[in-house]
Design a protein around this motif. Sequence first.
Motif, PDB file in Angstrom:
ATOM      1  N   SER A 192      45.639  13.776  45.719  1.00 34.47           N
ATOM      2  CA  SER A 192      46.280  14.283  45.161  1.00 34.47           C
ATOM      3  C   SER A 192      47.797  13.728  46.177  1.00 34.47           C
ATOM      4  O   SER A 192      49.047  13.723  46.249  1.00 34.47           O
ATOM      5  CB  SER A 192      46.668  14.989  45.135  1.00 34.47           C
ATOM      6  OG  SER A 192      47.390  16.168  44.376  1.00 34.47           O
ATOM      7  N   ILE A 193      46.787  14.172  47.948  1.00 31.61           N
ATOM      8  CA  ILE A 193      48.310  14.815  48.645  1.00 31.61           C
ATOM      9  C   ILE A 193      48.906  13.181  49.562  1.00 31.61           C
ATOM     10  O   ILE A 193      49.730  12.684  49.052  1.00 31.61           O
ATOM     11  CB  ILE A 193      47.640  14.952  50.000  1.00 31.61           C
ATOM     12  CG1 ILE A 193      47.360  16.532  50.199  1.00 31.61           C
ATOM     13  CG2 ILE A 193      48.177  14.772  51.303  1.00 31.61           C
ATOM     14  CD1 ILE A 193      48.412  17.288  49.954  1.00 31.61           C
ATOM     15  N   LEU A 194      47.589  12.437  49.272  1.00 27.01           N
ATOM     16  CA  LEU A 194      48.229  11.325  49.468  1.00 27.01           C
ATOM     17  C   LEU A 194      49.162   9.816  48.980  1.00 27.01           C
ATOM     18  O   LEU A 194      50.710   9.409  48.284  1.00 27.01           O
ATOM     19  CB  LEU A 194      47.197   9.648  48.892  1.00 27.01           C
ATOM     20  CG  LEU A 194      46.313   9.650  51.038  1.00 27.01           C
ATOM     21  CD1 LEU A 194      44.689   9.513  50.741  1.00 27.01           C
ATOM     22  CD2 LEU A 194      46.940   9.792  52.358  1.00 27.01           C
ATOM     23  N   ALA A 195      48.910  10.741  46.938  1.00 25.80           N
ATOM     24  CA  ALA A 195      49.907  10.360  46.582  1.00 25.80           C
ATOM     25  C   ALA A 195      51.997  11.096  46.909  1.00 25.80           C
ATOM     26  O   ALA A 195      52.676  10.759  46.654  1.00 25.80           O
ATOM     27  CB  ALA A 195      49.784  10.479  44.640  1.00 25.80           C
ATOM     28  N   ASP A 196      51.395  12.014  47.118  1.00 25.87           N
ATOM     29  CA  ASP A 196      52.886  12.475  47.480  1.00 25.87           C
ATOM     30  C   ASP A 196      53.071  12.394  48.953  1.00 25.87           C
ATOM     31  O   ASP A 196      54.368  12.372  49.076  1.00 25.87           O
ATOM     32  CB  ASP A 196      52.012  14.926  48.079  1.00 25.87           C
ATOM     33  CG  ASP A 196      51.773  15.221  46.274  1.00 25.87           C
ATOM     34  OD1 ASP A 196      52.275  14.227  44.936  1.00 25.87           O
ATOM     35  OD2 ASP A 196      51.492  16.417  46.656  1.00 25.87           O
ATOM     36  N   VAL A 197      51.954  12.278  49.626  1.00 28.70           N
ATOM     37  CA  VAL A 197      53.261  11.461  51.337  1.00 28.70           C
ATOM     38  C   VAL A 197      53.481   9.944  50.426  1.00 28.70           C
ATOM     39  O   VAL A 197      54.806   9.458  50.927  1.00 28.70           O
ATOM     40  CB  VAL A 197      52.098  10.601  51.438  1.00 28.70           C
ATOM     41  CG1 VAL A 197      51.681   9.935  52.928  1.00 28.70           C
ATOM     42  CG2 VAL A 197      51.178  11.805  52.246  1.00 28.70           C
ATOM     43  N   THR A 198      52.833   9.211  49.364  1.00 27.24           N
ATOM     44  CA  THR A 198      54.021   7.971  48.745  1.00 27.24           C
ATOM     45  C   THR A 198      54.849   8.470  48.103  1.00 27.24           C
ATOM     46  O   THR A 198      55.956   7.411  48.509  1.00 27.24           O
ATOM     47  CB  THR A 198      52.888   7.509  47.811  1.00 27.24           C
ATOM     48  OG1 THR A 198      51.458   6.798  48.783  1.00 27.24           O
ATOM     49  CG2 THR A 198      53.846   5.488  47.579  1.00 27.24           C
ATOM     50  N   ASN A 199      55.128   9.235  47.802  1.00 27.51           N
ATOM     51  CA  ASN A 199      56.585   9.737  46.827  1.00 27.51           C
ATOM     52  C   ASN A 199      57.571   9.857  47.941  1.00 27.51           C
ATOM     53  O   ASN A 199      58.245   9.830  47.681  1.00 27.51           O
ATOM     54  CB  ASN A 199      56.194  10.670  45.850  1.00 27.51           C
ATOM     55  CG  ASN A 199      57.254  11.154  44.751  1.00 27.51           C
ATOM     56  OD1 ASN A 199      57.880  10.235  45.222  1.00 27.51           O
ATOM     57  ND2 ASN A 199      57.054  12.496  44.505  1.00 27.51           N
ATOM     58  N   ALA A 200      56.990  10.695  49.025  1.00 22.90           N
ATOM     59  CA  ALA A 200      57.129  11.221  49.581  1.00 22.90           C
ATOM     60  C   ALA A 200      58.501   9.825  51.088  1.00 22.90           C
ATOM     61  O   ALA A 200      59.759  10.154  51.091  1.00 22.90           O
ATOM     62  CB  ALA A 200      57.248  12.045  50.725  1.00 22.90           C
ATOM     63  N   THR A 201      57.307   8.605  51.054  1.00 26.27           N
ATOM     64  CA  THR A 201      57.969   7.807  51.810  1.00 26.27           C
ATOM     65  C   THR A 201      58.479   6.955  50.942  1.00 26.27           C
ATOM     66  O   THR A 201      59.659   6.448  51.544  1.00 26.27           O
ATOM     67  CB  THR A 201      56.308   6.496  51.989  1.00 26.27           C
ATOM     68  OG1 THR A 201      55.548   7.930  53.105  1.00 26.27           O
ATOM     69  CG2 THR A 201      57.100   5.412  52.449  1.00 26.27           C
ATOM     70  N   LYS A 202      58.519   6.324  50.038  1.00 27.53           N
ATOM     71  CA  LYS A 202      59.617   6.031  48.812  1.00 27.53           C
ATOM     72  C   LYS A 202      60.908   6.330  48.232  1.00 27.53           C
ATOM     73  O   LYS A 202      61.696   5.993  47.698  1.00 27.53           O
ATOM     74  CB  LYS A 202      58.949   4.909  46.873  1.00 27.53           C
ATOM     75  CG  LYS A 202      57.658   4.803  47.650  1.00 27.53           C
ATOM     76  CD  LYS A 202      57.926   3.415  48.533  1.00 27.53           C
ATOM     77  CE  LYS A 202      56.487   2.469  48.341  1.00 27.53           C
ATOM     78  NZ  LYS A 202      56.636   1.682  49.835  1.00 27.53           N
ATOM     79  N   SER A 203      60.560   8.257  48.381  1.00 28.96           N
ATOM     80  CA  SER A 203      62.080   8.406  48.053  1.00 28.96           C
ATOM     81  C   SER A 203      63.081   9.192  49.218  1.00 28.96           C
ATOM     82  O   SER A 203      64.070   9.593  49.127  1.00 28.96           O
ATOM     83  CB  SER A 203      61.824  10.479  47.020  1.00 28.96           C
ATOM     84  OG  SER A 203      60.996  10.409  47.481  1.00 28.96           O
ATOM     85  N   GLY A 204      62.032   8.324  50.394  1.00 28.87           N
ATOM     86  CA  GLY A 204      62.955   8.900  52.061  1.00 28.87           C
ATOM     87  C   GLY A 204      64.311   8.338  51.864  1.00 28.87           C
ATOM     88  O   GLY A 204      64.273   7.134  50.719  1.00 28.87           O
ATOM     89  N   VAL A 205      64.818   7.958  53.199  1.00 27.43           N
ATOM     90  CA  VAL A 205      66.111   6.993  53.723  1.00 27.43           C
ATOM     91  C   VAL A 205      65.585   5.738  53.294  1.00 27.43           C
ATOM     92  O   VAL A 205      66.689   4.385  53.104  1.00 27.43           O
ATOM     93  CB  VAL A 205      66.577   7.907  54.885  1.00 27.43           C
ATOM     94  CG1 VAL A 205      67.659   6.882  55.032  1.00 27.43           C
ATOM     95  CG2 VAL A 205      67.086   8.692  55.104  1.00 27.43           C
TER      96      VAL A 205
END
Length: 184
Positions: A49-62
């Motif tokens: 779950s946390i790694l999915a959130d990390v991936t989401n944060a990466t992909k939605s970043g600048v």
Amino acid sequence: MFAQILARRALHTSRPLLSAQPGLEATLRNALKASMKAKDKPAAACLKSILADVTNATKSGVNPNEPINDEGVMGVLKKGISQRTQASESYSPTSPSPHPENYSSLLNEINLLKSFLPEAPSNEVLQQSIDKIITGLTDELKASRGVAGQVLNKLWEELGDEKAGVDKKVVGKMVQEALKKLQI
């Protein structure tokens, strides 16, 4: 030969190689592998779950093609801890509808996620530092409007690398309380 295979594989996959990931994300991925090998399903589910959130944060970043830095991963971890803390309150033994199993599993997840964050100074140590910084300020600066920002900047300088594990909202409230005591 092995390097060529890895390079070719990197071209064909959307996920970067593990060596390209920052330290904390790689640590989380390694912990996921270990929990899966140990057949620890709750830990594996939490880490996924946390790694999915990390991936989401990466992909939605600048820059979605660049891996997220450790500060970003820590932000995701803190957000996950905060969400689980709020959820655990609704399942606590003192809540209107207690669910002890859900409550204990959420507490286990919170402890697991906290284990990946750097050690933060205790609230007592932070309060002592804040008090020391405030007493070192001039009377003119104590009366100015930007005194809280000045105190926070000096505190971050003093903490150095330890500031990564500190909850900025809590510290902000501590500074405001110390400044209120000063005005009374």
